[in-house]
Design a protein around this motif. Structure first.
Motif, PDB file in Angstrom:
ATOM      1  N   TRP A  34      55.236  84.765  87.657  1.00  0.00           N
ATOM      2  CA  TRP A  34      56.388  83.572  86.726  1.00  0.00           C
ATOM      3  C   TRP A  34      55.532  83.441  85.434  1.00  0.00           C
ATOM      4  O   TRP A  34      56.535  82.391  84.409  1.00  0.00           O
ATOM      5  N   LEU A  75      58.659  85.185  83.831  1.00  0.00           N
ATOM      6  CA  LEU A  75      59.860  84.163  83.512  1.00  0.00           C
ATOM      7  C   LEU A  75      59.957  83.123  83.742  1.00  0.00           C
ATOM      8  O   LEU A  75      61.012  82.805  82.981  1.00  0.00           O
ATOM      9  N   ARG A  76      59.188  82.618  83.085  1.00  0.00           N
ATOM     10  CA  ARG A  76      58.799  80.977  83.146  1.00  0.00           C
ATOM     11  C   ARG A  76      59.405  80.934  81.298  1.00  0.00           C
ATOM     12  O   ARG A  76      58.913  81.901  80.874  1.00  0.00           O
ATOM     13  N   HIS A 118      66.883  84.300  79.970  1.00  0.00           N
ATOM     14  CA  HIS A 118      66.860  84.425  81.373  1.00  0.00           C
ATOM     15  C   HIS A 118      66.778  82.802  82.180  1.00  0.00           C
ATOM     16  O   HIS A 118      65.328  82.827  81.883  1.00  0.00           O
ATOM     17  N   LYS A 119      67.137  81.659  82.407  1.00  0.00           N
ATOM     18  CA  LYS A 119      66.624  80.725  83.040  1.00  0.00           C
ATOM     19  C   LYS A 119      66.032  81.124  84.443  1.00  0.00           C
ATOM     20  O   LYS A 119      67.056  81.379  85.011  1.00  0.00           O
ATOM     21  N   PHE A 120      64.820  81.071  84.981  1.00  0.00           N
ATOM     22  CA  PHE A 120      64.547  81.207  86.869  1.00  0.00           C
ATOM     23  C   PHE A 120      63.769  79.850  86.751  1.00  0.00           C
ATOM     24  O   PHE A 120      63.178  79.595  86.405  1.00  0.00           O
ATOM     25  N   ARG A 121      63.699  79.846  87.787  1.00  0.00           N
ATOM     26  CA  ARG A 121      62.711  78.650  89.222  1.00  0.00           C
ATOM     27  C   ARG A 121      62.371  79.585  89.951  1.00  0.00           C
ATOM     28  O   ARG A 121      63.032  80.639  90.260  1.00  0.00           O
ATOM     29  N   ARG A 122      61.319  78.573  90.363  1.00  0.00           N
ATOM     30  CA  ARG A 122      60.338  79.798  91.527  1.00  0.00           C
ATOM     31  C   ARG A 122      60.900  78.781  93.073  1.00  0.00           C
ATOM     32  O   ARG A 122      60.602  77.410  91.819  1.00  0.00           O
ATOM     33  N   PHE A 182      61.693  83.344  93.647  1.00  0.00           N
ATOM     34  CA  PHE A 182      62.751  83.500  91.804  1.00  0.00           C
ATOM     35  C   PHE A 182      64.294  83.733  91.543  1.00  0.00           C
ATOM     36  O   PHE A 182      64.277  84.487  92.038  1.00  0.00           O
ATOM     37  N   CYS A 207      67.393  83.137  89.534  1.00  0.00           N
ATOM     38  CA  CYS A 207      68.000  83.052  88.001  1.00  0.00           C
ATOM     39  C   CYS A 207      69.767  82.474  88.873  1.00  0.00           C
ATOM     40  O   CYS A 207      70.086  83.413  89.189  1.00  0.00           O
TER      41      CYS A 207
END
Length: 138
Positions: free
Chosen positions: A19, A22-23, A30-34, A45, A47
């Motif tokens: 994270w 990726l955050r 690129h936008k990631f959410r966890r 995770f 995108c």
């Protein structure tokens, strides 16, 4: 979903490590959410722009591969590609994992937008013709 919130609060060390990369759009913008709900499942995770899910798997996934297969099929039905990565790979081969994720993002998504627009031309100025933009410097 309460369960997803609980998972976010109780992240494993490996999840925290991935994270941190990726955050905040740190991986090529690129936008990631966890720990995000997608249908009946919670993805480690995701995108959404690239419709990509990254799942970190520990030894418990060896015991119930059929469950993972059903889960992956449902996520694929919803338009997501699922990348499964062993926890040990994040520790032992971090760059390889990031390359794998980046390659999948490159295949699945257009380059991320910065959200910025180019400035408007000053009043009275128009756009240059393409040939004027690329002068031959001899």
């Amino acid at each position: 979903m309460k369960f997803a919130r609980t998972l976010r609060r109780n992240s494993t060390e490996v999840e925290k490590r991935l994270w941190s990369i990726l955050r905040d759009r740190r991986l090529a913008g690129h936008k990631f959410r966890r720990q995000v709900p997608i249908g009946p499942y919670v993805a480690d995770f995701a995108c959404f722009d690239a419709r990509l899910v990254v799942e970190l798997d520990g030894s418990q996934h060896l015991e119930d591969a059929a469950r993972d297969t059903r889960r992956d099929a449902e996520l694929a039905r919803r338009g997501f590609e699922v990348l499964r990565v062993w926890n040990s790979e994040v520790s032992d081969n971090r760059d390889g994992v990031l390359d794998l994720i980046f390659d999948a993002l490159s295949r699945r998504a257009a380059p991320p937008s910065s959200g910025l627009r180019p400035p408007s031309p000053i009043k009275g100025e128009g756009h240059a013709a393409p040939s004027e933009l690329y002068e031959d410097k001899k």
